[in-house]
Scaffold this active site. Structure first.
Site, short mmCIF file in Angstrom:
data_model
loop_
_atom_site.label_atom_id
_atom_site.label_comp_id
_atom_site.label_asym_id
_atom_site.label_seq_id
_atom_site.Cartn_x
_atom_site.Cartn_y
_atom_site.Cartn_z
CB THR A 101 -11.48 4.44 -8.61
OG1 THR A 101 -12.34 5.85 -8.47
CG2 THR A 101 -11.90 3.89 -10.02
CG ASP A 142 -2.11 -1.13 1.10
OD1 ASP A 142 -2.34 -1.39 0.19
OD2 ASP A 142 -2.60 -1.33 2.28
CG MET A 143 2.06 5.52 -1.86
SD MET A 143 3.76 5.28 -1.25
CE MET A 143 4.27 4.35 -3.04
CD GLN A 186 -0.50 7.98 -2.35
OE1 GLN A 186 0.47 8.54 -2.46
NE2 GLN A 186 -1.02 7.58 -0.98
NE ARG A 217 -4.52 -1.43 -4.20
CZ ARG A 217 -4.30 -1.74 -3.04
NH1 ARG A 217 -3.85 -0.74 -2.17
NH2 ARG A 217 -4.19 -3.05 -2.58
NE ARG A 229 -4.01 5.30 11.78
CZ ARG A 229 -3.64 4.66 12.71
NH1 ARG A 229 -3.39 5.34 13.86
NH2 ARG A 229 -3.66 3.29 12.46
NE ARG A 230 -7.30 5.65 5.92
CZ ARG A 230 -6.27 5.08 6.40
NH1 ARG A 230 -6.10 3.84 6.49
NH2 ARG A 230 -5.03 5.69 6.48
N GLY A 258 -5.77 8.76 -3.70
CA GLY A 258 -4.61 8.92 -2.44
C GLY A 258 -5.79 9.38 -1.24
P1 FDA Z 1 -14.22 9.36 -4.47
O1 FDA Z 1 -13.48 9.81 -3.33
O2 FDA Z 1 -14.77 10.45 -5.18
O3 FDA Z 1 -15.34 8.49 -4.06
C1 FDA Z 1 -16.41 8.08 -4.93
C2 FDA Z 1 -17.60 7.62 -4.28
O4 FDA Z 1 -17.47 6.49 -3.99
C3 FDA Z 1 -18.09 8.38 -3.21
O5 FDA Z 1 -19.05 9.47 -3.62
C4 FDA Z 1 -18.48 7.71 -2.16
O6 FDA Z 1 -20.03 7.45 -2.47
C5 FDA Z 1 -17.84 6.36 -2.63
N1 FDA Z 1 -16.89 6.15 -1.53
C6 FDA Z 1 -15.56 6.33 -1.58
N2 FDA Z 1 -14.92 6.12 -0.36
C7 FDA Z 1 -15.81 5.38 0.35
C8 FDA Z 1 -15.51 5.01 1.72
N3 FDA Z 1 -14.59 4.89 2.04
N4 FDA Z 1 -16.73 4.61 2.46
C9 FDA Z 1 -17.94 4.81 1.76
N5 FDA Z 1 -18.10 5.22 0.58
C10 FDA Z 1 -17.02 5.57 -0.20
N6 FDA Z 1 -5.28 5.21 -0.75
C11 FDA Z 1 -3.85 5.45 -0.71
O7 FDA Z 1 -3.61 6.54 -0.10
N7 FDA Z 1 -3.03 4.50 -0.42
C12 FDA Z 1 -3.39 3.16 -0.81
O8 FDA Z 1 -2.84 2.18 -1.00
C13 FDA Z 1 -4.89 2.81 -1.20
N8 FDA Z 1 -5.30 1.76 -1.57
C14 FDA Z 1 -6.58 1.54 -1.71
C15 FDA Z 1 -7.08 0.19 -2.15
C16 FDA Z 1 -8.36 0.22 -2.68
C17 FDA Z 1 -8.82 -1.19 -3.27
C18 FDA Z 1 -9.19 1.18 -3.01
C19 FDA Z 1 -10.55 1.29 -3.51
C20 FDA Z 1 -8.83 2.63 -2.50
C21 FDA Z 1 -7.62 2.66 -2.02
N9 FDA Z 1 -7.00 3.81 -1.54
C22 FDA Z 1 -5.68 4.15 -1.09
C23 FDA Z 1 -8.05 4.97 -1.04
C24 FDA Z 1 -7.94 5.76 -2.41
O9 FDA Z 1 -7.03 6.52 -2.38
C25 FDA Z 1 -9.40 7.15 -2.17
O10 FDA Z 1 -8.97 7.61 -0.94
C26 FDA Z 1 -10.59 6.10 -2.08
O11 FDA Z 1 -10.83 5.17 -2.97
C27 FDA Z 1 -11.69 7.18 -2.46
O12 FDA Z 1 -11.69 7.78 -3.81
P2 FDA Z 1 -12.40 7.23 -5.04
O13 FDA Z 1 -11.53 7.05 -6.21
O14 FDA Z 1 -13.28 5.89 -4.56
O15 FDA Z 1 -13.54 8.53 -5.24
#
Ligand code: FDA
Length: 299
Positions: free
Chosen positions: A217, A125-126, A154, A175, A279-280, A179
């Protein structure tokens, strides 16, 4: 809305533990490996792959890292023994990256060795920008000895265009995500559209170079852009996968699976579930809306 979000986040430590547990339940598989494997089994039955994350990050003492390594080794054995379709995702700060990078390397090497024994893939993970360069360095070193190790880039980081070019040249398994950490505008794009554009071009560069990409995403616009790139490059479903967090965007997840795309769900588990959830929330106050929905029983 921002003020309300901040208020909810500030009040989180006051929310009774059973309620926090109920909210977290949707996003965290449980405290034990058995619960996590059961979640993976259900996901596999729905046509999804998984990646297990042992919760915990930013340890305060080097002595705390051994427990995490041992749990990852148990998780790897558990996945293999149950024949489930899952790999693992590891946070290097849980292995002491911020305390002693060489200790972290040795601990990560133990996990990689366990994975190599079973032929399982390991994703690093990053985390926040203070550890980006060191995380990439440790990824590269590990990949020299074991091919099935992957990296995360990210899209919000300005440096990612350059990191993606290097990863593309190395044929890395990456991946791509937006971010999650709060970063200053000097190093991270502040605007949603800039981040989406960076996401799309990062995916484009990596897929165009033949890299296997995890498109992580829940944002439908980002998914659409990735699908357009996949169609333009005429890629088969084995060339990439979508990735989502447990409990998030179930409809979009089902749509992608039924359209024949690979989809992997990130499944966190462990005793640190409460600290992780809080924390998240602190790092991303926009998440408070999801908490409120959880409190109100919404989906
Ligand atoms: P966006 O934040 O715009 O979300 C789109 C929609 O998805 C939102 O409107 C909401 O409805 C829904 N949503 C998103 N997140 C949600 C949540 N947690 N709970 C409920 N609903 C939510 N980041 C990082 O810095 N390092 C990493 O290694 C990872 N690893 C990682 C793995 C995987 C499998 C995923 C899906 C995500 C990560 N992330 C991460 C987190 C990533 O950087 C990002 O913060 C979240 O995925 C939210 O971004 P979206 O692209 O989903 O868009």
């Amino acid at each position: 809305m921002k003020v309300l979000n901040r208020l909810i986040v500030a009040a989180m430590p006051l929310v009774p533990r059973p309620i926090v547990r109920r909210i977290a339940h949707r996003y965290v598989a449980g405290e034990t490996l058995a619960q996590a494997l059961e979640t993976v089994r259900l996901l596999n039955a729905q046509g999804c792959r998984a990646t297990l994350d042992v919760l915990g990050e930013d340890v305060s003492a080097i002595g705390e890292t051994d427990r995490t390594v041992v749990e990852y080794l148990r998780a790897l054995d558990g996945i293999a023994a149950s024949g489930l379709d899952s790999n693992v995702s590891v946070k290097l700060t849980a292995l002491g990256l911020k305390l002693d990078a060489n200790h972290c390397r040795r601990e990560f090497a133990r996990i990689v060795e366990g994975a190599r024994r079973l032929g399982t893939f390991v994703r690093i993970d990053m985390e926040d920008s203070s550890v980006t360069s060191e995380t990439i360095r440790i990824y590269r070193e590990a990949r020299e000895s074991y091919e099935k190790v992957g990296l995360v880039l990210q899209a919000y980081l300005r440096r990612t265009a350059e990191d993606a070019r290097e990863a593309a040249a190395q044929g890395a398994n990456v991946r791509v995500c937006k971010g999650i950490y709060v970063e200053p505008p000097e190093i991270a794009f502040p605007g949603a559209e800039e981040i989406r554009a960076s996401f799309a071009s990062t995916v484009d560069v990596l897929l165009g170079a033949g890299c296997y990409v995890g498109i992580a995403t829940h944002d439908p616009a980002v998914v659409r852009a990735a699908l357009a790139t996949i169609a333009r490059l005429r890629l088969p479903p084995e060339a990439y996968e979508f990735q989502m967090l447990l409990g998030v965007a179930g409809d979009l997840r089902r749509q992608l699976v039924s359209a024949g795309h690979r989809l992997r769900v990130y499944v966190p588990y462990g005793e640190a579930w409460e600290a992780y959830s809080l924390r998240r929330l602190k790092e991303n106050p926009a998440m408070a809306g999801h908490v409120l929905k959880g409190l109100l029983g919404g989906k």
